[in-house]
Design an enzyme around this catalytic site. Structure first.
Site, PDB file in Angstrom:
ATOM      1  N   ASP A  48       0.839  -1.195   0.000  1.00 22.03           N
ATOM      2  CA  ASP A  48       0.000   0.000   0.000  1.00 22.03           C
ATOM      3  C   ASP A  48       0.878   1.251   0.000  1.00 22.03           C
ATOM      4  OD1 ASP A  48      -2.945   1.109   0.866  1.00 22.03           O
ATOM      5  OD2 ASP A  48      -1.359   2.268   1.826  1.00 22.03           O
ATOM      6  N   TYR A  53       2.666   9.973  -0.248  1.00 30.13           N
ATOM      7  CA  TYR A  53       3.811   9.422   0.486  1.00 30.13           C
ATOM      8  C   TYR A  53       5.135   9.717  -0.221  1.00 30.13           C
ATOM      9  CZ  TYR A  53       0.139   6.481   2.654  1.00 30.13           C
ATOM     10  OH  TYR A  53      -0.987   6.016   3.275  1.00 30.13           O
ATOM     11  N   HIS A 111      -7.775   9.698  -1.329  1.00 30.25           N
ATOM     12  CA  HIS A 111      -7.070   9.626  -0.044  1.00 30.25           C
ATOM     13  C   HIS A 111      -7.890  10.183   1.122  1.00 30.25           C
ATOM     14  CE1 HIS A 111      -2.680   9.311   1.524  1.00 30.25           C
ATOM     15  NE2 HIS A 111      -3.536   8.927   2.425  1.00 30.25           N
ATOM     16  N   LYS A 240       2.922  -1.325   9.244  1.00 26.26           N
ATOM     17  CA  LYS A 240       4.097  -0.742   8.589  1.00 26.26           C
ATOM     18  C   LYS A 240       5.294  -0.841   9.511  1.00 26.26           C
ATOM     19  CE  LYS A 240       5.187   3.328   9.249  1.00 26.26           C
ATOM     20  NZ  LYS A 240       6.147   4.107  10.109  1.00 26.26           N
TER      21      LYS A 240
END
Length: 273
Positions: A48, A53, A111, A240
């Protein structure tokens, strides 16, 4: 079966791996490249990312260099929250597609329903405009599925009232003590898969004594119980890390929580205090 090889099936029959690897806050370059490479070597097949980012290029390079066939890896990226215009949505997708350099995108998300600097402001018309662009990308086979992120019930209803394709996914902040029950129930009732980002509350839950007590009963870590809890709730977790041992730990969740333990965790609040 391993959580890394099991799937959820979206409303359009696309299969998505039940456990994803998140890359939020991982810098572009070696940090992203090495962490994604490690995740892929450990068996993750769902990565992802997002245009915001600024690490799509490194994600794409890691996937290409892995030698894993493209069709075996599920790639999500996101349209920036600030983009609420059809033409800009099309152009921004082309930027993401070029940076990833992986052919199609498996899941493309809005988003957020509003620009980050204007949280809560009504951008319904802008969301409909960009969703139209996303529907076209979906129809053209450029993306295999489309969805949203950080949308609540009102945001979802506003979007679906004026568009053709219902979102297949809603990615929201979701962890023990922050389960967004109203939005989650709405998504379940409307065949929208909930993905949970920050399943470890960005690390803030790891010292919680109540979750730790449950973890000790299973010989697992707090992180593993947190991730397993999402899977028990049919929410797709997106943990993450940039640390190889923790990337491996977060995938070692092939155990089952007892119903009474799930109920106990359901009742927790303020888990990050």
């Amino acid at each position: 079966m391993s959580s890394l090889t099991e799937y959820f099936t979206l409303s359009n029959d696309v299969q998505i791996h039940k456990l994803g690897f998140g890359t939020w806050q991982i810098p572009d370059g070696d940090d992203t490249y090495n962490s994604v490479t490690t995740a892929l070597k450990l068996g993750y097949r769902h990565i992802d990312t997002a245009r915001a980012y600024e690490n799509e290029a490194s994600v794409g390079r890691a996937v290409r260099d892995s030698g894993i066939p493209r069709e075996e890896v599920f790639i999500t990226t996101k349209l920036p929250a600030e983009v609420k215009d059809y033409d800009q949505a099309r152009a921004t997708f082309e930027e993401s597609s070029s940076l990833l350099d992986l052919g199609h995108v498996d899941l493309y998300l809005i988003h957020a329903p509003w620009p980050w600097a204007e949280q809560g402001k009504d951008y319904s018309e802008g969301n409909i405009a960009v969703w139209t662009a996303m529907e076209e990308l979906y129809d053209a086979g450029r993306v295999r599925s489309i969805g949203v992120s950080n949308f609540n019930v009102a945001d979802l209803e506003s979007l679906t009232a004026s568009t053709r394709i219902r979102p297949q996914v809603n990615q929201i902040r979701w962890f023990i003590g922050n389960t967004q029950d109203e939005t989650t129930a709405y998504c379940e009732a409307n065949d929208i898969l909930v993905e949970g980002y920050s399943p470890l509350a960005t690390g803030a839950i790891l010292d919680n004594p109540q979750v730790r007590k449950i973890a000790e009963q299973y010989g697992k870590t707090v992180a593993q119980v947190c991730i397993r809890y999402l899977l028990e709730k049919d929410v797709l977790p997106l943990p993450k890390s940039t640390t190889p041992s923790r990337i491996a730990e977060n995938a070692d969740v092939d155990f089952v929580l007892k119903p009474e333990d799930v109920t106990f965790l359901d009742g927790l609040t303020d888990t990050t205090a």
